[in-house]
Design a protein around this motif. Structure first.
Motif, PDB file in Angstrom:
ATOM      1  N   SER A   1       0.762  -1.397  -0.204  1.00 36.45           N
ATOM      2  CA  SER A   1      -0.169  -0.029   0.093  1.00 36.45           C
ATOM      3  C   SER A   1       0.753   0.911  -0.290  1.00 36.45           C
ATOM      4  CB  SER A   1      -1.046  -0.084   1.355  1.00 36.45           C
ATOM      5  OG  SER A   1      -1.724  -0.911   1.570  1.00 36.45           O
ATOM      6  N   LEU A   2       1.737   1.042   0.862  1.00 31.91           N
ATOM      7  CA  LEU A   2       2.860   2.261   1.003  1.00 31.91           C
ATOM      8  C   LEU A   2       3.939   2.354   0.081  1.00 31.91           C
ATOM      9  CD1 LEU A   2       4.383   2.269   4.522  1.00 31.91           C
ATOM     10  CD2 LEU A   2       1.938   3.945   3.989  1.00 31.91           C
ATOM     11  N   THR A   3       3.290   1.723  -1.386  1.00 28.00           N
ATOM     12  CA  THR A   3       4.625   1.601  -2.387  1.00 28.00           C
ATOM     13  C   THR A   3       3.763   2.109  -3.782  1.00 28.00           C
ATOM     14  OG1 THR A   3       6.367  -0.283  -1.945  1.00 28.00           O
ATOM     15  CG2 THR A   3       5.634   0.681  -4.052  1.00 28.00           C
ATOM     16  N   LEU A   4       2.237   1.962  -3.597  1.00 26.44           N
ATOM     17  CA  LEU A   4       1.176   2.743  -4.259  1.00 26.44           C
ATOM     18  C   LEU A   4       1.355   3.958  -4.078  1.00 26.44           C
ATOM     19  CD1 LEU A   4      -0.178   2.041  -6.414  1.00 26.44           C
ATOM     20  CD2 LEU A   4      -2.038   0.943  -5.322  1.00 26.44           C
ATOM     21  N   LEU A   5       1.075   4.274  -3.260  1.00 27.35           N
ATOM     22  CA  LEU A   5       0.982   5.263  -2.534  1.00 27.35           C
ATOM     23  C   LEU A   5       2.359   6.629  -2.478  1.00 27.35           C
ATOM     24  CD1 LEU A   5      -0.638   7.970  -0.954  1.00 27.35           C
ATOM     25  CD2 LEU A   5       0.856   6.931   1.044  1.00 27.35           C
ATOM     26  N   GLY A   6       3.575   5.787  -2.532  1.00 24.26           N
ATOM     27  CA  GLY A   6       4.885   6.676  -3.136  1.00 24.26           C
ATOM     28  C   GLY A   6       4.341   7.075  -4.767  1.00 24.26           C
ATOM     29  N   VAL A   7       4.537   6.271  -5.049  1.00 26.97           N
ATOM     30  CA  VAL A   7       4.035   5.821  -6.578  1.00 26.97           C
ATOM     31  C   VAL A   7       3.536   7.369  -7.505  1.00 26.97           C
ATOM     32  CG1 VAL A   7       3.660   4.600  -9.419  1.00 26.97           C
ATOM     33  CG2 VAL A   7       5.654   4.132  -7.143  1.00 26.97           C
ATOM     34  N   LEU A   8       2.285   6.920  -6.384  1.00 30.77           N
ATOM     35  CA  LEU A   8       1.392   8.061  -6.919  1.00 30.77           C
ATOM     36  C   LEU A   8       1.450   9.478  -6.797  1.00 30.77           C
ATOM     37  CD1 LEU A   8      -2.180   6.079  -5.603  1.00 30.77           C
ATOM     38  CD2 LEU A   8      -1.276   6.805  -8.385  1.00 30.77           C
ATOM     39  N   ILE A   9       2.072   9.380  -5.691  1.00 29.31           N
ATOM     40  CA  ILE A   9       2.522  11.167  -4.881  1.00 29.31           C
ATOM     41  C   ILE A   9       3.708  10.955  -5.952  1.00 29.31           C
ATOM     42  CG2 ILE A   9       3.751  12.124  -3.311  1.00 29.31           C
ATOM     43  CD1 ILE A   9       2.515  10.216  -1.159  1.00 29.31           C
ATOM     44  N   GLY A  10       4.156  10.333  -6.189  1.00 32.30           N
ATOM     45  CA  GLY A  10       5.599  10.973  -7.007  1.00 32.30           C
ATOM     46  C   GLY A  10       4.831  11.533  -8.873  1.00 32.30           C
ATOM     47  N   GLU A  11       3.934  11.126  -8.576  1.00 32.82           N
ATOM     48  CA  GLU A  11       3.210  10.820 -10.141  1.00 32.82           C
ATOM     49  C   GLU A  11       2.339  12.919 -10.077  1.00 32.82           C
ATOM     50  OE1 GLU A  11       2.394   6.771 -12.358  1.00 32.82           O
ATOM     51  OE2 GLU A  11       0.618   7.779 -11.190  1.00 32.82           O
ATOM     52  N   MET A  12       2.073  12.849  -9.363  1.00 32.65           N
ATOM     53  CA  MET A  12       1.728  14.116  -8.386  1.00 32.65           C
ATOM     54  C   MET A  12       2.378  15.404  -8.718  1.00 32.65           C
ATOM     55  SD  MET A  12      -1.607  12.397  -5.583  1.00 32.65           S
ATOM     56  CE  MET A  12      -2.215  14.537  -5.922  1.00 32.65           C
ATOM     57  N   PHE A  13       3.282  15.089  -8.549  1.00 29.51           N
ATOM     58  CA  PHE A  13       4.621  16.421  -8.280  1.00 29.51           C
ATOM     59  C   PHE A  13       5.147  16.555  -9.531  1.00 29.51           C
ATOM     60  CE2 PHE A  13       4.037  15.833  -3.794  1.00 29.51           C
ATOM     61  CZ  PHE A  13       4.041  16.886  -2.730  1.00 29.51           C
ATOM     62  N   ALA A  14       5.616  15.272 -10.295  1.00 29.76           N
ATOM     63  CA  ALA A  14       6.390  16.157 -11.349  1.00 29.76           C
ATOM     64  C   ALA A  14       6.194  14.603 -12.578  1.00 29.76           C
ATOM     65  CB  ALA A  14       8.096  16.341 -11.148  1.00 29.76           C
ATOM     66  N   SER A  15       5.130  14.762 -13.493  1.00 31.94           N
ATOM     67  CA  SER A  15       5.372  13.581 -14.841  1.00 31.94           C
ATOM     68  C   SER A  15       4.457  14.244 -15.033  1.00 31.94           C
ATOM     69  CB  SER A  15       4.407  11.997 -13.386  1.00 31.94           C
ATOM     70  OG  SER A  15       4.018  11.413 -14.552  1.00 31.94           O
ATOM     71  N   GLN A  16       4.144  13.539 -16.491  1.00 28.48           N
ATOM     72  CA  GLN A  16       3.284  14.197 -17.720  1.00 28.48           C
ATOM     73  C   GLN A  16       2.343  13.296 -17.804  1.00 28.48           C
ATOM     74  OE1 GLN A  16       3.197  17.135 -19.132  1.00 28.48           O
ATOM     75  NE2 GLN A  16       4.523  17.392 -17.411  1.00 28.48           N
ATOM     76  N   ARG A  17       2.245  11.946 -16.910  1.00 28.31           N
ATOM     77  CA  ARG A  17       1.466  10.151 -17.260  1.00 28.31           C
ATOM     78  C   ARG A  17       1.504   9.936 -16.155  1.00 28.31           C
ATOM     79  NH1 ARG A  17       4.136   7.129 -22.565  1.00 28.31           N
ATOM     80  NH2 ARG A  17       5.702   7.523 -21.527  1.00 28.31           N
ATOM     81  N   GLY A  18      -0.123   9.294 -16.216  1.00 28.12           N
ATOM     82  CA  GLY A  18      -0.126   7.374 -14.671  1.00 28.12           C
ATOM     83  C   GLY A  18      -1.366   8.564 -14.014  1.00 28.12           C
ATOM     84  N   LEU A  19      -1.585   7.652 -13.308  1.00 31.99           N
ATOM     85  CA  LEU A  19      -2.968   7.946 -12.362  1.00 31.99           C
ATOM     86  C   LEU A  19      -2.611   8.647 -11.608  1.00 31.99           C
ATOM     87  CD1 LEU A  19      -3.694   4.865 -11.259  1.00 31.99           C
ATOM     88  CD2 LEU A  19      -4.876   5.975 -13.651  1.00 31.99           C
ATOM     89  N   GLY A  20      -1.658   9.244 -10.449  1.00 34.22           N
ATOM     90  CA  GLY A  20      -1.114  10.717 -10.641  1.00 34.22           C
ATOM     91  C   GLY A  20      -1.351  11.722 -10.787  1.00 34.22           C
ATOM     92  N   PHE A  21      -0.560  11.138 -12.032  1.00 33.37           N
ATOM     93  CA  PHE A  21      -0.580  12.849 -12.880  1.00 33.37           C
ATOM     94  C   PHE A  21      -2.532  12.986 -13.837  1.00 33.37           C
ATOM     95  CE2 PHE A  21      -1.580  14.982 -17.141  1.00 33.37           C
ATOM     96  CZ  PHE A  21      -0.821  15.980 -17.564  1.00 33.37           C
ATOM     97  N   MET A  22      -3.565  12.001 -13.485  1.00 32.21           N
ATOM     98  CA  MET A  22      -4.766  12.749 -14.281  1.00 32.21           C
ATOM     99  C   MET A  22      -5.765  13.259 -12.340  1.00 32.21           C
ATOM    100  SD  MET A  22      -5.715   9.361 -16.318  1.00 32.21           S
ATOM    101  CE  MET A  22      -7.683  10.190 -16.573  1.00 32.21           C
ATOM    102  N   LEU A  23      -4.772  12.670 -11.377  1.00 39.96           N
ATOM    103  CA  LEU A  23      -5.806  13.329 -10.322  1.00 39.96           C
ATOM    104  C   LEU A  23      -5.334  14.613 -10.366  1.00 39.96           C
ATOM    105  CD1 LEU A  23      -5.062  10.305  -7.621  1.00 39.96           C
ATOM    106  CD2 LEU A  23      -6.832  11.232  -7.804  1.00 39.96           C
ATOM    107  N   THR A  24      -4.104  15.205 -10.035  1.00 40.71           N
ATOM    108  CA  THR A  24      -3.356  16.321 -10.401  1.00 40.71           C
ATOM    109  C   THR A  24      -4.274  17.284 -11.145  1.00 40.71           C
ATOM    110  OG1 THR A  24      -1.518  15.508  -9.306  1.00 40.71           O
ATOM    111  CG2 THR A  24      -1.398  18.088 -10.164  1.00 40.71           C
ATOM    112  N   SER A  25      -4.507  16.669 -12.370  1.00 41.27           N
ATOM    113  CA  SER A  25      -5.080  17.290 -13.545  1.00 41.27           C
ATOM    114  C   SER A  25      -6.558  18.292 -13.088  1.00 41.27           C
ATOM    115  CB  SER A  25      -5.161  16.954 -14.884  1.00 41.27           C
ATOM    116  OG  SER A  25      -2.962  16.563 -15.399  1.00 41.27           O
ATOM    117  N   ALA A  26      -7.127  16.130 -12.547  1.00 45.26           N
ATOM    118  CA  ALA A  26      -8.640  16.724 -12.311  1.00 45.26           C
ATOM    119  C   ALA A  26      -9.239  17.983 -10.736  1.00 45.26           C
ATOM    120  CB  ALA A  26      -9.121  15.321 -12.212  1.00 45.26           C
ATOM    121  N   ILE A  27      -8.500  17.375  -9.914  1.00 44.28           N
ATOM    122  CA  ILE A  27      -8.147  18.767  -9.144  1.00 44.28           C
ATOM    123  C   ILE A  27      -7.820  20.181  -9.881  1.00 44.28           C
ATOM    124  CG2 ILE A  27      -7.166  19.694  -6.306  1.00 44.28           C
ATOM    125  CD1 ILE A  27      -5.816  15.753  -6.609  1.00 44.28           C
ATOM    126  N   ASN A  28      -6.854  20.051 -10.420  1.00 42.51           N
ATOM    127  CA  ASN A  28      -6.650  21.829 -10.709  1.00 42.51           C
ATOM    128  C   ASN A  28      -7.918  22.511 -11.895  1.00 42.51           C
ATOM    129  OD1 ASN A  28      -4.023  21.514  -9.639  1.00 42.51           O
ATOM    130  ND2 ASN A  28      -3.327  21.264 -11.702  1.00 42.51           N
TER     131      ASN A  28
END
Length: 243
Positions: free
Chosen positions: A181-208
């Motif tokens: 669970s924590l590894t998945l959380l870490g990957v998603l947080i990484g995508e939210m901060f600096a990424s152009q693809r991934g579910l974390g990036f999609m979450l950040t875009s949707a929030i914005n």
């Protein structure tokens, strides 16, 4: 049957509470269960969404594999060597208590903006918990197992893989569940901060842009994935314990 009935009751209660919160705060804050499922179905029908899922899964699988292998290996070494374990445990606990977000600029400096940074951020979240669980599992292992391996004159590698690892495997599974669970959380947080693809990036875009239904749909997908994998690991753990 009782377990299935209990699961259905919990699931139904969760859906009712979800619907209740939706009615209480409105669609601008929380999408309804039906809206979320419909939106998730629409997203799953697009190729772009699967590209983002693939990007997240690639990073997660690599990060979890590194956390798993590194955490179990390091935990066994520190658990067998009591002095090293006593010295390392407070250090690892202190390191894990540091908010990982503050280390992200350093991760970007070392690994850049690609998938390597997301993998590193996932490993930072998952490695230490698995290590600590593995180390403590060895400490709580019955001494007769290690004495038996010494009587049989097994080499350190033979002792680790044929005696120690099977003996502590049920406890390690508990650490693996948390590390998963924590590894998945870490990957998603990484995508939210600096990424152009991934579910974390999609979450950040949707929030914005305030796309509540997209946020809820991605959260539902991740929840189903995490709960399903965790249930499988719990089942595996129960079988090991029974044996």
């Amino acid at each position: 049957m009782p377990k299935l009935a209990g699961t259905l009751i919990v699931l139904l209660t969760f859906i009712l509470l979800w619907q209740g919160f939706h009615l209480l705060v409105g669609a601008s804050a929380i999408a309804s269960p039906l809206q979320t499922v419909v939106k998730l179905g629409a997203l799953l029908g697009t190729g772009e969404f699967w590209v983002n899922i693939s990007e997240t899964m690639r990073a997660f699988v690599a990060a979890f594999a590194l956390s798993l292998l590194g955490g179990i290996s390091l935990g066994i070494v520190l658990g067998v060597r009591k002095l090293a374990g006593n010295v390392a445990e407070p250090i690892l606990t202190t390191l894990y208590s540091i908010p990982k977000v503050v280390l992200y600029p350093l991760v970007l400096l070392c690994f850049g903006l690609g998938i390597s940074a997301k993998i590193a951020f996932g490993v930072m979240h998952g490695l230490i918990p698995i290590t600590l669980f593995s180390m403590n599992a060895i400490r709580q292992m019955k001494p007769v197992y290690r004495r038996t391996s010494q009587v049989m004159r097994l080499s350190p590698s033979q002792s680790a893989f044929t005696v120690i690892l099977p003996a502590i495997l049920p406890e390690i599974i508990s650490g693996v569940r948390l590390g998963f669970s924590l590894t998945l959380l870490g990957v998603l947080i990484g995508e939210m901060f600096a990424s152009q693809r991934g579910l974390g990036f999609m979450l950040t875009s949707a929030i914005n842009i305030g796309q509540i239904d997209t946020i809820m749909a991605i959260a539902l997908l991740l929840t189903v994935f995490a709960v399903s994998c965790n249930s499988l690991m719990m089942l595996f753990n129960r079988q090991l314990t029974h044996r």
